[in-house]
Design a protein around this motif. Structure first.
Motif, PDB file in Angstrom:
ATOM      1  N   SER A  11       0.831  -1.208   0.000  1.00 52.51           N
ATOM      2  CA  SER A  11       0.000   0.000   0.000  1.00 52.51           C
ATOM      3  C   SER A  11       0.855   1.242   0.000  1.00 52.51           C
ATOM      4  O   SER A  11       0.568   2.215  -0.708  1.00 52.51           O
ATOM      5  N   ILE A  12       1.935   1.235   0.783  1.00 51.35           N
ATOM      6  CA  ILE A  12       2.823   2.392   0.834  1.00 51.35           C
ATOM      7  C   ILE A  12       3.448   2.649  -0.530  1.00 51.35           C
ATOM      8  O   ILE A  12       3.538   3.784  -1.002  1.00 51.35           O
ATOM      9  N   CYS A  13       3.890   1.593  -1.201  1.00 57.03           N
ATOM     10  CA  CYS A  13       4.488   1.739  -2.542  1.00 57.03           C
ATOM     11  C   CYS A  13       3.484   2.314  -3.533  1.00 57.03           C
ATOM     12  O   CYS A  13       3.807   3.181  -4.347  1.00 57.03           O
ATOM     13  N   ILE A  14       2.229   1.812  -3.463  1.00 60.64           N
ATOM     14  CA  ILE A  14       1.193   2.314  -4.368  1.00 60.64           C
ATOM     15  C   ILE A  14       0.927   3.786  -4.108  1.00 60.64           C
ATOM     16  O   ILE A  14       0.847   4.597  -5.024  1.00 60.64           O
ATOM     17  N   PHE A  15       0.792   4.156  -2.813  1.00 57.46           N
ATOM     18  CA  PHE A  15       0.555   5.554  -2.461  1.00 57.46           C
ATOM     19  C   PHE A  15       1.689   6.435  -2.949  1.00 57.46           C
ATOM     20  O   PHE A  15       1.483   7.515  -3.489  1.00 57.46           O
ATOM     21  N   TYR A  59       7.309  25.276   5.325  1.00 54.18           N
ATOM     22  CA  TYR A  59       6.225  24.315   5.172  1.00 54.18           C
ATOM     23  C   TYR A  59       6.348  23.629   3.822  1.00 54.18           C
ATOM     24  O   TYR A  59       7.010  24.121   2.899  1.00 54.18           O
ATOM     25  N   SER A  60       5.707  22.483   3.706  1.00 55.31           N
ATOM     26  CA  SER A  60       5.696  21.750   2.438  1.00 55.31           C
ATOM     27  C   SER A  60       4.447  20.890   2.376  1.00 55.31           C
ATOM     28  O   SER A  60       4.123  20.187   3.334  1.00 55.31           O
ATOM     29  N   ILE A  61       3.708  20.997   1.246  1.00 51.55           N
ATOM     30  CA  ILE A  61       2.507  20.186   1.041  1.00 51.55           C
ATOM     31  C   ILE A  61       2.653  19.466  -0.288  1.00 51.55           C
ATOM     32  O   ILE A  61       2.832  20.096  -1.341  1.00 51.55           O
ATOM     33  N   ASN A  62       2.566  18.154  -0.247  1.00 54.97           N
ATOM     34  CA  ASN A  62       2.735  17.331  -1.448  1.00 54.97           C
ATOM     35  C   ASN A  62       1.406  16.771  -1.926  1.00 54.97           C
ATOM     36  O   ASN A  62       0.356  16.996  -1.329  1.00 54.97           O
ATOM     37  N   ASN A 730       9.096  13.941   8.726  1.00 54.94           N
ATOM     38  CA  ASN A 730       8.550  14.881   7.736  1.00 54.94           C
ATOM     39  C   ASN A 730       9.360  14.922   6.450  1.00 54.94           C
ATOM     40  O   ASN A 730       9.169  15.816   5.624  1.00 54.94           O
ATOM     41  N   SER A 731      10.248  13.954   6.257  1.00 50.93           N
ATOM     42  CA  SER A 731      11.011  13.878   5.017  1.00 50.93           C
ATOM     43  C   SER A 731      11.561  12.470   4.854  1.00 50.93           C
ATOM     44  O   SER A 731      11.538  11.657   5.789  1.00 50.93           O
ATOM     45  N   GLY A 732      12.039  12.174   3.660  1.00 53.29           N
ATOM     46  CA  GLY A 732      12.645  10.873   3.394  1.00 53.29           C
ATOM     47  C   GLY A 732      11.643   9.783   3.123  1.00 53.29           C
ATOM     48  O   GLY A 732      10.441  10.015   2.979  1.00 53.29           O
ATOM     49  N   LEU A 733      12.142   8.553   3.075  1.00 53.07           N
ATOM     50  CA  LEU A 733      11.301   7.404   2.756  1.00 53.07           C
ATOM     51  C   LEU A 733      10.237   7.137   3.817  1.00 53.07           C
ATOM     52  O   LEU A 733       9.197   6.563   3.518  1.00 53.07           O
ATOM     53  N   LEU A 734      10.514   7.553   5.065  1.00 52.51           N
ATOM     54  CA  LEU A 734       9.582   7.300   6.156  1.00 52.51           C
ATOM     55  C   LEU A 734       8.670   8.489   6.433  1.00 52.51           C
ATOM     56  O   LEU A 734       8.043   8.556   7.488  1.00 52.51           O
ATOM     57  N   LYS A 735       8.605   9.418   5.498  1.00 52.01           N
ATOM     58  CA  LYS A 735       7.765  10.591   5.694  1.00 52.01           C
ATOM     59  C   LYS A 735       6.316  10.181   5.968  1.00 52.01           C
ATOM     60  O   LYS A 735       5.744   9.338   5.279  1.00 52.01           O
ATOM     61  N   GLY A 736       5.726  10.773   6.995  1.00 56.90           N
ATOM     62  CA  GLY A 736       4.358  10.454   7.387  1.00 56.90           C
ATOM     63  C   GLY A 736       4.267   9.448   8.500  1.00 56.90           C
ATOM     64  O   GLY A 736       3.190   9.248   9.072  1.00 56.90           O
ATOM     65  N   LEU A 737       5.398   8.793   8.823  1.00 57.79           N
ATOM     66  CA  LEU A 737       5.411   7.811   9.907  1.00 57.79           C
ATOM     67  C   LEU A 737       5.652   8.532  11.234  1.00 57.79           C
ATOM     68  O   LEU A 737       6.532   9.378  11.350  1.00 57.79           O
ATOM     69  N   GLY A 738       4.869   8.199  12.242  1.00 54.06           N
ATOM     70  CA  GLY A 738       5.007   8.830  13.543  1.00 54.06           C
ATOM     71  C   GLY A 738       5.042   7.815  14.658  1.00 54.06           C
ATOM     72  O   GLY A 738       4.531   6.699  14.530  1.00 54.06           O
ATOM     73  N   ILE A 739       5.644   8.215  15.769  1.00 55.48           N
ATOM     74  CA  ILE A 739       5.750   7.357  16.943  1.00 55.48           C
ATOM     75  C   ILE A 739       5.352   8.164  18.170  1.00 55.48           C
ATOM     76  O   ILE A 739       5.769   9.316  18.335  1.00 55.48           O
ATOM     77  N   GLY A 740       4.541   7.590  19.021  1.00 58.05           N
ATOM     78  CA  GLY A 740       4.153   8.225  20.264  1.00 58.05           C
ATOM     79  C   GLY A 740       4.500   7.338  21.446  1.00 58.05           C
ATOM     80  O   GLY A 740       4.302   6.119  21.389  1.00 58.05           O
ATOM     81  N   VAL A 775      -0.780   9.367   5.040  1.00 58.82           N
ATOM     82  CA  VAL A 775      -0.484   9.488   3.626  1.00 58.82           C
ATOM     83  C   VAL A 775      -1.685  10.129   2.946  1.00 58.82           C
ATOM     84  O   VAL A 775      -2.818   9.673   3.109  1.00 58.82           O
ATOM     85  N   ASP A 776      -1.410  11.223   2.239  1.00 59.07           N
ATOM     86  CA  ASP A 776      -2.488  11.985   1.620  1.00 59.07           C
ATOM     87  C   ASP A 776      -3.526  12.334   2.681  1.00 59.07           C
ATOM     88  O   ASP A 776      -3.200  12.973   3.677  1.00 59.07           O
ATOM     89  N   ARG A 777      -4.762  11.888   2.529  1.00 64.22           N
ATOM     90  CA  ARG A 777      -5.817  12.242   3.476  1.00 64.22           C
ATOM     91  C   ARG A 777      -6.111  11.142   4.487  1.00 64.22           C
ATOM     92  O   ARG A 777      -7.035  11.267   5.285  1.00 64.22           O
ATOM     93  N   PHE A 778      -5.352  10.058   4.426  1.00 65.00           N
ATOM     94  CA  PHE A 778      -5.557   8.939   5.335  1.00 65.00           C
ATOM     95  C   PHE A 778      -4.632   9.042   6.538  1.00 65.00           C
ATOM     96  O   PHE A 778      -3.463   9.406   6.422  1.00 65.00           O
ATOM     97  N   ASN A 779      -5.193   8.726   7.699  1.00 62.50           N
ATOM     98  CA  ASN A 779      -4.404   8.581   8.921  1.00 62.50           C
ATOM     99  C   ASN A 779      -4.693   7.207   9.508  1.00 62.50           C
ATOM    100  O   ASN A 779      -5.860   6.860   9.734  1.00 62.50           O
ATOM    101  N   ILE A 780      -3.660   6.440   9.733  1.00 63.85           N
ATOM    102  CA  ILE A 780      -3.785   5.122  10.356  1.00 63.85           C
ATOM    103  C   ILE A 780      -2.955   5.136  11.628  1.00 63.85           C
ATOM    104  O   ILE A 780      -1.787   5.538  11.613  1.00 63.85           O
TER     105      ILE A 780
END
Length: 818
Positions: A11-15, A59-62, A730-740, A775-780
């Protein structure tokens, strides 16, 4: 498991391949002095895709399709800016933005919603009844924003109090300890600064909440009769003048299923009519046996802005809770020691067909009108209605008795309660705000009138089945071994009205009211209390000094036997001062000191009953507090410290007179003192944090019973605290990945059985973690709570009623914004 991992990676590759076909926009946001603004909000209006600036204002919006768009940039204290940008597929568009300071960006009342999407909140409307920067309010105010709700997947108020210094659970209900003092039913909770009904049982859900605030210490100078430890204010979501839409679905442990929706935006082109709709639904079990949760909420809100000088807001909330009333975990009796695990923490008493239904409806109408640049009028009205329908098998708060009257520690005494009741609260507040400059002194004066009324209409009542059976068919409240010949016995034990519940061999059945003898039947008489107050408050500013002066005269009326021939009324009045001073050491560091008082009137049922030993003085409290409020990292991170001392006087307690078991007396004094630290905000644009610590010592300091002096108050830990932090790539191959990651701790607490039977609640440390991917408008996101599966108790009363925290569990959430 391999299939799940493969699916996620695919899914990540497709996105990523889809995103590569779109354009992007980047830039820097600055102020008029060329300073970079961190955490400014940048939003593409047409598709509601947004971000915030980093510590360098960038800021940056893709992933934006080719076309022409409107870019909106906003930041507290600055005028928002909208610019048109052209996006070209496969290319990056550069668009820098300069913002100008706004002379007046704060609403008089909160009619339009908060735009910020961070852990930090800068303004409180409840702290002074005007829109005031928290750092300029001479009293500690802690809060939790909806962004923390989302990141921790918090659904109920009990899920988020761990983020607030000096606040912890007292039980499993809507029941807390503020600075060592237990919260009351309705005199410690507000919605948008207006009084609610004190609901016993289910905790409020957070679906329609913007944030939760706690005004620390007495707040009677603002809200009439309140608790001395603090007042919790729920701030509901208001419409925004920009389009935002979001839906989310959650599944998890204990068969949890949740769905929420949040839609807001303009209803017409000129933005004079705004709307917001919040929807929530939950169906699930619990970590506690027998317990189920089934809730729904519908919460529409409309803001009407016919002119630049007039703003009107209307909120409506309709919610229902269906489940069972969890009376807590009973453990083996005191004769067997204090083993909290003698029964499993999941263990609950009841029957399979018990139920507890709560319906809550409230609506709020708010008006703000600006007569001139100096004078404005504000008015708010809320009607809050709650009705309850309860059928339960619960403990009698005692253990079974043998023929000699000795407690049997493994058999629980039982009772059955069937109850129906309704309560209605009406709140009306009106006040004028006048601003003027005299020389170097800036004035803001507030003069107002409040009216609060709470009624219990005719038609409520309850029936109770309990006690022991006698041979003549009567039921007695308890078993008397000296009169044993007149009781019914079975297997050598006196027969109870409700069968005892075995803690060693629990049995859950389906039972109905006709099976019992209801020996207590009570019809609730209509009741009413009302209170009205007049107040004057001044906020004065000269150079680096800010002074707050307030005086409120409260007139409290409690009606006994309302609408009955024997109707009687009790009058209680109180003059309530408030004094505070703030000094700006620097632009970002303030120190403050404050003195304030509170009162809580005694009820008419107590004052008009001569057998109880009255008359009694109202409960009164006073507080001294000093502290510091600091804005760090370009105002993105707040650090607040408070030291306080609270004295409460005239506490009603039982006189322990054998000749009159209902006789009351007033305990002299209880004192709470301590220190609190709160940190919240952004260290970096992609690193958010909230942290808190408190030390509190609350004891009985004056009493006619010398044995009580020095005793610690129940469920008031010496130390508690915690933290939560979220980091997003917020950059690189793992952009959008977060840890809490996060943790919270509470030290040992005493219970109502500590000084008689030695029962204490142990301290605990609980750790949580989460993983996010956007990714885009999805949050998981997946949240893992109590990851080390720590057995712990968040509160409790006695051997018969303890409230364990949840074991290790998870929540999986999928959200989409559009």
């Amino acid at each position: 498991m391999r299939l799940i991992i493969f699916t996620i990676l695919a899914s990540i590759c497709i996105f990523n391949s889809i995103l590569a076909q779109s354009g992007s926009i980047t830039g820097i946001v600055k102020d008029e002095n060329n300073n970079h603004l961190m955490a400014a909000t940048v939003l593409v209006l047409e598709n509601n895709i947004g971000t915030t600036t980093d510590e360098n204002g960038k800021y940056s919006i893709n992933s934006i399709d080719e076309g022409t768009y409107t870019l909106r940039v906003s930041y507290l204290g600055y005028e928002p800016v909208e610019v048109t940008v052209d996006i070209i597929s496969g290319k990056e568009t550069q668009q820098d933005i300069a913002l100008e300071s706004a002379d007046n960006t704060l609403q008089a009342v909160e009619i339009i919603g908060r735009r910020a999407r961070t852990y930090k909140n800068a303004v409180s409307f409840a702290g002074t009844k005007t829109a005031t920067l928290i750092k300029d309010i001479p009293q500690a105010i802690s809060y939790v924003t909806k962004e923390i709700f989302a990141d921790q997947q918090a659904y109920r108020i009990g899920d988020i109090v761990k983020n607030i210094s000096g606040v912890n659970m007292f039980s499993g209900y809507d029941d807390f300890t503020f600075r060592g003092f237990r919260s009351g039913s309705s005199d410690s909770k507000m919605i948008n600064g207006l009084r609610t009904v004190g609901i016993f049982g289910p905790q409020p859900i957070l679906t329609n909440m913007e944030r939760v605030e706690v005004i620390k210490g007495p707040a009677s100078a603002l809200f009439a009769n309140t608790q001395p430890g603090g007042t919790m204010n729920y701030v509901t979501k208001k419409p925004l003048d920009e389009s935002r839409k979001a839906i989310s679905f959650t599944v998890g442990s204990f068969n949890t299923l949740r769905a929420t929706a949040d839609f807001t935006g303009r209803m017409n082109e000129d933005g004079s009519l705004l709307y917001r709709v919040n929807l929530g639904y939950e169906d699930g079990d619990s970590h506690r046996d027998l317990q189920k949760n089934k809730t729904f909420m519908i919460a529409p809100s409309v803001s009407f802005i016919p002119t630049k000088n007039t703003r009107i807001n209307f909120d409506l909330v309709i919610s229902q809770y269906k489940g069972k009333l969890d009376r807590g975990q009973p453990i083996f009796g005191a004769t067997s020691g204090t083993d909290l695990t003698s029964t499993p923490p999941s263990f609950a008493i009841g029957e399979a067909n018990d139920y507890h239904t709560n319906n809550v409806q409230y609506f709020t109408l708010s008006l703000n009108h600006q007569f001139s640049s100096r004078l404005s009028f504000n008015s708010s009205y809320m009607r809050f209605t709650w009705d309850e329908d309860l059928f339960e098998h619960r403990t009698s708060n005692s253990f079974a008795l043998d023929s000699a009257g000795t407690q049997i520690p493994t058999l629980m005494g039982m009772q059955v309660i069937n109850r129906v009741r309704k309560q209605v609260s009406d709140n009306l507040t009106n006040y004028l705000v006048y601003k003027v400059q005299t020389g170097k002194i800036s004035h803001q004066w507030v003069a107002g009138l409040d009216y609060i009324q709470q009624t219990q209409p005719i038609g409520g009542g309850q029936s109770i089945a309990r006690g022991y059976r006698k041979k003549d068919g009567n039921i007695t409240t308890t078993y008397n071994p000296s009169d044993a010949d007149n009781y019914v016995f079975e297997n050598g034990l006196p027969v109870p009205n409700i069968p005892h519940f075995s803690l060693e061999n629990p049995q859950y059945n389906v039972s109905y009211p006709h099976e019992y003898i209801f020996n207590v039947k009570q019809s609730y008489s209509p009741t009413k209390y009302y209170t009205f107050g007049a107040y004057l408050q001044g906020q004065l500013s000269i150079d680096r000094f800010k002074v707050l002066l307030a005086l409120r005269q409260e007139f409290y009326r409690d009606v006994l036997n309302f609408k009955q021939p024997s109707e009687d009324k009790v009058k209680q009045e109180k003059l309530l001062p408030r004094l505070g001073l703030v000094y700006d050491i620097t632009e970002n560091i303030n120190v403050y000191a404050t003195y304030t008082e509170s009162f809580q009137p005694q009820t008419s049922s107590i004052l008009l009953n001569p057998e109880l030993g009255g008359p009694f003085d109202p409960l009164s409290a006073r507080m001294w507090e000093v502290g510091s409020k600091n804005e760090l990292i370009q105002d993105r991170l707040s650090l607040n410290v408070a030291l306080y001392r609270i004295e409460q006087n005239n506490i009603l307690v039982n006189a322990n007179d054998p000749s009159n078991p209902d006789l009351l007396q007033q305990r002299g004094q209880e004192v709470s003192k301590g220190i609190e630290i709160d940190v919240m905000g952004n260290i970096l644009s992609n690193l958010s944090v909230t942290a808190n610590y408190s030390y509190n010592d609350t004891r009985i300091t004056e009493s006619d019973n010398e044995e009580e002096i020095g005793r610690i108050k129940e469920n008031a830990p010496f130390h508690q605290g915690g933290f939560w932090t979220k980091y997003t790539m917020n950059s690189g191959l793992l952009k959008g990945l977060g840890i809490g990651i996060g943790s919270n701790f509470v030290t040992n607490r005493v219970t109502f059985d500590t000084y008689t039977l030695g029962l204490k609640l142990p301290g605990y440390v609980v750790a949580d973690a989460a993983v996010y991917y956007k990714v885009d408008r999805f949050n998981i996101s997946v949240n893992f709570n109590n990851i080390f599966d720590k057995t712990h108790w968040t509160g409790g009363y006695s051997y018969t009623r303890l409230f364990p925290g949840a074991p290790r569990n998870y929540l999986l959430n999928v959200a989409y914004t559009f």
